[in-house]
Design an enzyme around this catalytic site. Structure first.
Site, PDB file in Angstrom:
ATOM      1  N   GLU A  73       0.817  -1.203   0.000  1.00 25.99           N
ATOM      2  CA  GLU A  73       0.000   0.000   0.000  1.00 25.99           C
ATOM      3  C   GLU A  73       0.859   1.265   0.000  1.00 25.99           C
ATOM      4  O   GLU A  73       0.590   2.216  -0.730  1.00 25.99           O
ATOM      5  CB  GLU A  73      -0.920  -0.009   1.224  1.00 25.99           C
ATOM      6  CG  GLU A  73      -1.707   1.263   1.463  1.00 25.99           C
ATOM      7  CD  GLU A  73      -2.765   1.535   0.418  1.00 25.99           C
ATOM      8  OE1 GLU A  73      -3.410   2.598   0.510  1.00 25.99           O
ATOM      9  OE2 GLU A  73      -2.948   0.717  -0.503  1.00 25.99           O
ATOM     10  N   HIS A  76       2.610   2.043  -3.336  1.00 29.11           N
ATOM     11  CA  HIS A  76       1.655   2.669  -4.255  1.00 29.11           C
ATOM     12  C   HIS A  76       1.478   4.153  -3.929  1.00 29.11           C
ATOM     13  O   HIS A  76       1.439   5.003  -4.819  1.00 29.11           O
ATOM     14  CB  HIS A  76       0.317   1.935  -4.173  1.00 29.11           C
ATOM     15  CG  HIS A  76      -0.745   2.509  -5.053  1.00 29.11           C
ATOM     16  ND1 HIS A  76      -1.974   2.904  -4.571  1.00 29.11           N
ATOM     17  CD2 HIS A  76      -0.756   2.776  -6.386  1.00 29.11           C
ATOM     18  CE1 HIS A  76      -2.691   3.376  -5.559  1.00 29.11           C
ATOM     19  NE2 HIS A  76      -1.984   3.323  -6.663  1.00 29.11           N
ATOM     20  N   HIS A 135     -11.917   5.724  -8.281  1.00 28.07           N
ATOM     21  CA  HIS A 135     -10.461   5.877  -8.173  1.00 28.07           C
ATOM     22  C   HIS A 135      -9.757   5.166  -9.326  1.00 28.07           C
ATOM     23  O   HIS A 135      -8.808   5.701  -9.911  1.00 28.07           O
ATOM     24  CB  HIS A 135     -10.002   5.295  -6.828  1.00 28.07           C
ATOM     25  CG  HIS A 135      -8.601   5.658  -6.456  1.00 28.07           C
ATOM     26  ND1 HIS A 135      -8.082   6.928  -6.593  1.00 28.07           N
ATOM     27  CD2 HIS A 135      -7.590   4.909  -5.934  1.00 28.07           C
ATOM     28  CE1 HIS A 135      -6.829   6.945  -6.179  1.00 28.07           C
ATOM     29  NE2 HIS A 135      -6.497   5.725  -5.788  1.00 28.07           N
ATOM     30  N   HIS A 244     -20.917  -7.085 -16.344  1.00 26.79           N
ATOM     31  CA  HIS A 244     -19.562  -6.863 -16.864  1.00 26.79           C
ATOM     32  C   HIS A 244     -19.315  -7.712 -18.105  1.00 26.79           C
ATOM     33  O   HIS A 244     -18.677  -7.250 -19.060  1.00 26.79           O
ATOM     34  CB  HIS A 244     -18.528  -7.187 -15.786  1.00 26.79           C
ATOM     35  CG  HIS A 244     -17.135  -6.798 -16.153  1.00 26.79           C
ATOM     36  ND1 HIS A 244     -16.757  -5.498 -16.427  1.00 26.79           N
ATOM     37  CD2 HIS A 244     -15.998  -7.540 -16.323  1.00 26.79           C
ATOM     38  CE1 HIS A 244     -15.483  -5.451 -16.733  1.00 26.79           C
ATOM     39  NE2 HIS A 244     -14.996  -6.681 -16.690  1.00 26.79           N
ATOM     40  N   HIS A 304      -4.930  -8.072 -16.830  1.00 23.37           N
ATOM     41  CA  HIS A 304      -6.219  -7.675 -17.407  1.00 23.37           C
ATOM     42  C   HIS A 304      -6.428  -6.167 -17.260  1.00 23.37           C
ATOM     43  O   HIS A 304      -6.901  -5.495 -18.184  1.00 23.37           O
ATOM     44  CB  HIS A 304      -7.334  -8.449 -16.708  1.00 23.37           C
ATOM     45  CG  HIS A 304      -8.667  -8.363 -17.379  1.00 23.37           C
ATOM     46  ND1 HIS A 304      -8.858  -8.647 -18.710  1.00 23.37           N
ATOM     47  CD2 HIS A 304      -9.890  -8.024 -16.895  1.00 23.37           C
ATOM     48  CE1 HIS A 304     -10.135  -8.500 -19.019  1.00 23.37           C
ATOM     49  NE2 HIS A 304     -10.773  -8.106 -17.930  1.00 23.37           N
TER      50      HIS A 304
END
Length: 327
Positions: A73, A76, A135, A244, A304
């Site tokens: 975390e 990032h 986000h 989706h 992906h």
């Protein structure tokens, strides 16, 4: 100075791509709440063994400290912070140089600031799906805008023949792809990627098992709800997953149409980009199916997300080449 601005734009773009990949990795490895505060981690700017002690002292029993997740975390966050500084430099230089894209750079800076807020709210609101999905989409938008700044600085290809219809179709495809990216974020944030463990069927040999679309797309659940692991029941998650899939089919058809239009009617640069886009589109479909059949392995899931970004960038390139005169 102009070369320096191009180099700065290129560095910012590469870092933004890394931030997008890191964000996907953090989210998909369930490390989004590895640090339950912001911008530090248990009050520290760097994760150390002392942070573990601090976390233990402040523990409420709700979530144990995980060094591995906390490091992911914070890496990032560091990368996103450096990106913010680079974009600030870009905006400052663009105004000092009175560049044509100074308004675009200013909007980009504002978007990066909004991304910082969304990153904070992702943590403080305990992974609320609408914030997580926004986000993700905001990160893709930052990446796309940085790429467009670079494209505007590159010289026109001599003799390039634009094609207005292809350019318009590319814009439509970008809008459809943006909606599909948001759908992917919503699917991931609600832990619905494996709601349908079969392909092309969904579950138990059925193409359309029990669904609950009302609960699936409730945008906001009030209160301090911890969304790690998801809170929806199986029918709601199935509805999200099927949505989706349908969006993926629509996106595939739209992008395929754009690519074929460019291959047969646009100039050579657009045709080359269309050929690359067809490769990326095929790869993305393969990764999507592999995610289902292989039970969402982390490398495939992150890939992906990354290939979705490549598809967006290829559409932006195609749009630029397809505009009249390649402008």
């Amino acid at each position: 100075m102009r070369t320096g601005f191009l180099n700065l734009s290129g560095l910012s773009f590469l870092l933004a791509f890394c931030v997008v990949i890191l964000g996907a990795y953090v989210r998909l490895s369930n490390a989004g709440l590895g640090c339950p505060d912001w911008p530090g981690c248990y009050g520290d700017l760097f994760v150390t063994e002392e942070t573990r002690v601090t976390a233990a002292q402040r523990a409420s029993g709700a979530r144990a400290f995980d060094m591995d997740k906390a490091v992911k975390e914070m890496i990032h966050r560091y990368a996103a912070g450096i990106l913010g500084i680079l974009v600030l430099l870009m905006a400052t230089l663009s105004w000092r140089m009175r560049r044509d894209d100074r308004i675009l750079c200013s909007i980009l800076l504002g978007l990066v600031a909004l991304q910082a807020l969304l990153g904070m709210w992702t943590v403080t609101e305990l992974l609320k799906p609408i914030i997580v999905a926004a986000h993700l989409l905001g990160g893709m938008l930052v990446l796309g805008m940085l790429y467009w700044v670079i494209l505007r600085q590159l010289p026109r290809v001599a003799g390039n023949r634009g094609h207005a219809q292809t350019a318009r179709l590319a814009l439509v495809a970008l809008a459809v792809l943006a909606a599909q990216m948001f759908s992917g974020g919503w699917t991931s944030a609600n832990y619905a990627a494996l709601a349908c463990p079969e392909f092309p069927t969904c579950r138990d040999g059925l193409y359309w098992p029990e669904t609950d679309f009302r609960e699936a797309f409730t945008v906001w659940h009030g209160g301090r709800i911890d969304y790690e692991g998801g809170i929806l029941d199986a029918p709601a998650r199935t509805a999200i997953h099927l949505t989706h899939r349908l969006g993926a089919a629509l996106t595939f058809l739209v992008v395929l149409t754009v690519a074929l239009c460019a291959l047969f009617r646009a100039g050579r640069p657009a045709r080359l980009m269309a050929a690359f886009m067809l490769f990326v589109l095929s790869l993305q479909v393969t990764l999507g199916v592999a995610n289902v059949l292989l039970r969402l392995p982390l490398p495939v899931a992150v890939a992906h997300n990354s290939v979705a970004a490549l598809l967006m960038l290829s559409l932006l390139s195609l749009y630029r080449h397809a505009r009249a005169g390649g402008d």
